[in-house]
Each structure stands twice: as structure tokens, then as C-alpha cells.
Design a protein around this motif. Sequence first.
Motif, PDB file in Angstrom:
ATOM      1  N   GLU A 121     -56.186   2.055  39.426  1.00  0.00           N
ATOM      2  CA  GLU A 121     -57.272   1.833  40.316  1.00  0.00           C
ATOM      3  C   GLU A 121     -56.844   0.209  41.235  1.00  0.00           C
ATOM      4  OE1 GLU A 121     -58.279   4.799  37.727  1.00  0.00           O
ATOM      5  OE2 GLU A 121     -57.567   2.610  37.263  1.00  0.00           O
ATOM      6  N   GLU A 122     -56.493  -0.469  40.319  1.00  0.00           N
ATOM      7  CA  GLU A 122     -56.197  -1.907  40.898  1.00  0.00           C
ATOM      8  C   GLU A 122     -55.005  -1.941  41.869  1.00  0.00           C
ATOM      9  OE1 GLU A 122     -54.420  -6.359  39.371  1.00  0.00           O
ATOM     10  OE2 GLU A 122     -54.960  -5.081  37.895  1.00  0.00           O
ATOM     11  N   PHE A 123     -53.975  -1.313  41.433  1.00  0.00           N
ATOM     12  CA  PHE A 123     -52.841  -0.771  42.519  1.00  0.00           C
ATOM     13  C   PHE A 123     -53.457  -0.232  43.822  1.00  0.00           C
ATOM     14  CE2 PHE A 123     -49.952   2.123  44.135  1.00  0.00           C
ATOM     15  CZ  PHE A 123     -48.643   1.393  44.352  1.00  0.00           C
ATOM     16  N   ASN A 124     -54.328   0.666  43.671  1.00  0.00           N
ATOM     17  CA  ASN A 124     -54.685   1.276  44.724  1.00  0.00           C
ATOM     18  C   ASN A 124     -55.610   0.614  45.870  1.00  0.00           C
ATOM     19  OD1 ASN A 124     -53.376   3.759  44.264  1.00  0.00           O
ATOM     20  ND2 ASN A 124     -55.157   4.673  42.877  1.00  0.00           N
ATOM     21  N   SER A 125     -56.214  -0.330  45.118  1.00  0.00           N
ATOM     22  CA  SER A 125     -57.189  -1.161  45.806  1.00  0.00           C
ATOM     23  C   SER A 125     -56.244  -2.159  46.854  1.00  0.00           C
ATOM     24  CB  SER A 125     -58.063  -2.096  44.879  1.00  0.00           C
ATOM     25  OG  SER A 125     -57.164  -3.061  44.147  1.00  0.00           O
ATOM     26  N   HIS A 126     -55.276  -2.282  46.698  1.00  0.00           N
ATOM     27  CA  HIS A 126     -54.162  -3.153  47.546  1.00  0.00           C
ATOM     28  C   HIS A 126     -53.738  -2.432  48.713  1.00  0.00           C
ATOM     29  CE1 HIS A 126     -54.696  -6.711  44.955  1.00  0.00           C
ATOM     30  NE2 HIS A 126     -54.541  -5.958  43.930  1.00  0.00           N
ATOM     31  N   ILE A 127     -53.666  -1.174  48.538  1.00  0.00           N
ATOM     32  CA  ILE A 127     -53.070  -0.391  49.766  1.00  0.00           C
ATOM     33  C   ILE A 127     -53.942  -0.203  50.876  1.00  0.00           C
ATOM     34  CG2 ILE A 127     -52.172   1.980  50.339  1.00  0.00           C
ATOM     35  CD1 ILE A 127     -51.424   2.476  47.260  1.00  0.00           C
ATOM     36  N   THR A 128     -53.506  -0.631  51.841  1.00  0.00           N
ATOM     37  CA  THR A 128     -54.267  -1.104  53.179  1.00  0.00           C
ATOM     38  C   THR A 128     -53.973   0.039  54.308  1.00  0.00           C
ATOM     39  OG1 THR A 128     -52.863  -2.857  53.904  1.00  0.00           O
ATOM     40  CG2 THR A 128     -55.102  -3.237  52.785  1.00  0.00           C
ATOM     41  N   ALA A 129     -52.636   0.567  54.189  1.00  0.00           N
ATOM     42  CA  ALA A 129     -52.029   1.620  54.936  1.00  0.00           C
ATOM     43  C   ALA A 129     -52.574   3.081  54.594  1.00  0.00           C
ATOM     44  CB  ALA A 129     -50.656   1.581  55.030  1.00  0.00           C
ATOM     45  N   ASP A 130     -52.632   3.782  55.711  1.00  0.00           N
ATOM     46  CA  ASP A 130     -52.982   5.368  55.526  1.00  0.00           C
ATOM     47  C   ASP A 130     -51.714   6.084  55.047  1.00  0.00           C
ATOM     48  OD1 ASP A 130     -54.271   7.781  55.461  1.00  0.00           O
ATOM     49  OD2 ASP A 130     -54.371   7.897  57.710  1.00  0.00           O
ATOM     50  N   LEU A 131     -51.572   6.255  53.677  1.00  0.00           N
ATOM     51  CA  LEU A 131     -50.305   7.018  53.196  1.00  0.00           C
ATOM     52  C   LEU A 131     -50.763   8.413  52.928  1.00  0.00           C
ATOM     53  CD1 LEU A 131     -49.231   4.201  50.745  1.00  0.00           C
ATOM     54  CD2 LEU A 131     -48.587   4.331  53.064  1.00  0.00           C
ATOM     55  N   HIS A 132     -49.409   9.495  53.150  1.00  0.00           N
ATOM     56  CA  HIS A 132     -49.809  10.671  52.894  1.00  0.00           C
ATOM     57  C   HIS A 132     -49.601  11.199  51.592  1.00  0.00           C
ATOM     58  CE1 HIS A 132     -50.189  11.287  57.196  1.00  0.00           C
ATOM     59  NE2 HIS A 132     -48.975  10.491  57.518  1.00  0.00           N
ATOM     60  N   GLN A 133     -49.050  10.166  50.818  1.00  0.00           N
ATOM     61  CA  GLN A 133     -48.770  10.478  49.356  1.00  0.00           C
ATOM     62  C   GLN A 133     -48.813   9.188  48.508  1.00  0.00           C
ATOM     63  OE1 GLN A 133     -44.649  12.030  49.021  1.00  0.00           O
ATOM     64  NE2 GLN A 133     -43.768  10.043  49.569  1.00  0.00           N
TER      65      GLN A 133
END
Length: 209
Positions: A80-92
Motif C-alpha cells: 500500500e505504501e509502495f503504491n501510494s508513491h506511484i503517480t504515473a498511469d501504469l498498465h501493470q
Amino acid sequence: MKKYTSEELSYFSEVGFGDSDRLTKWNKKIEVQILPPFQKADSLEVDKIIDELRPLIGKTDIVWVKEKGNVLINFPRTAEEFNSHITADLHQEPKGYASSNLDLNGNLRKVDIYIIPHLNGKGRWETLRHELCHAVGLMGHSKRRFQQPHLLGITAFNSYDVYETDLDLPSSLPAAERRAIALLYEDSLPPNLARKNFIQVIGEINSIH
């Protein structure tokens, strides 16, 4: 540029440019900092990667610092913490993520790297190398598959278990990435150089679109 093969130039045309379609690189010392919590094995591997990168980045220096770094490596505790830092729209779901800040001239100023928590073993080290390739300026990915290791090409792993235990994973930067980084830091390739102009200069237009 004659010392680079057409295959190396073609690969660079894919991985050397990000969404802006312009070259990005450092024009000041790269200061790598690992933020807690991290394992001793992580710091040892980062040391090794820095030693691999140092001879490839021309006049630019790269060092490990304990504070005020401009390349910050993070090992989040939870997905959850890792995903909170992803700002780009990734397909996987990514195994790692690098977020870059640069000036209007195409010079890198700061990079934040995040490594997914449940990734271990050689897959963890490959992901570190992958993200540090982005951190020094290789902003793109290749859509091709290769028989030899290409960190920014397509991987063919079906599960994390296979990914973590596969003995063929590189434990050092593959030749393809070494050559691409060395090319990026050639004096003749300035930051902000457009992909279309790079292609025109080297006569490589067939493998991009």
C-alpha cells in the motif's frame, strides 16, 4: 558515435528517451542516498551498482551519501505504501518505480526510487539496477524481447517466484545498458536533444515506430 553498433543505437533510440521524447541526463554530481528502513544487503548492492555506473557516466561523478541526496532509494514496508508513491498511469503492477524531477534544460535534479516490498533475491537486485538506469537518464523502455539480458527490454517471467529464483538474471549491469548509459553521456549528445533529431543524426529510423 561510429564505435556504437546499429543494434546499440537502435536500442538507445527506444530506452534513451521518455515521454518527452528528449534526452535527460545529469550535469552535476549524482548523490545516492538509501532511506531507512533497509537491509545491509541492500546497501552492499547499491555500493556495487554505483561502482558499475561510475565509469559509464563520463565527467559526471556518482557517490553514496548519508543525507541530502538527489537520488533517494526507498524500500516501503507495505504494498500500500509502495503504491501510494506511484503517480504515473501504469498498465501493470511494477516491481519498482522511479519518479524524476528535471529542469527546463533537460538536466536531472532529483530522482525518487521505490522498490516493491515482497521482491527478494536476484529479482530485487535487478529491479534496483533497472530503476537506477532510469535515475541516470535512460527514461524509456523497449517493447522488444532479447535473448541476452536487457534490463529495459521486456521480461518474460510469469510469477514473482520464478523471477526471484531465476539464475540467469544479471547480477551486474548487462552490456546493453552499459553501452546505452555510456552513449547517453557522450559529450556530443546534449540534454533536451529530441528523439527525431537523434534519429536523423545517426540514420536510425526503422526501429522506433
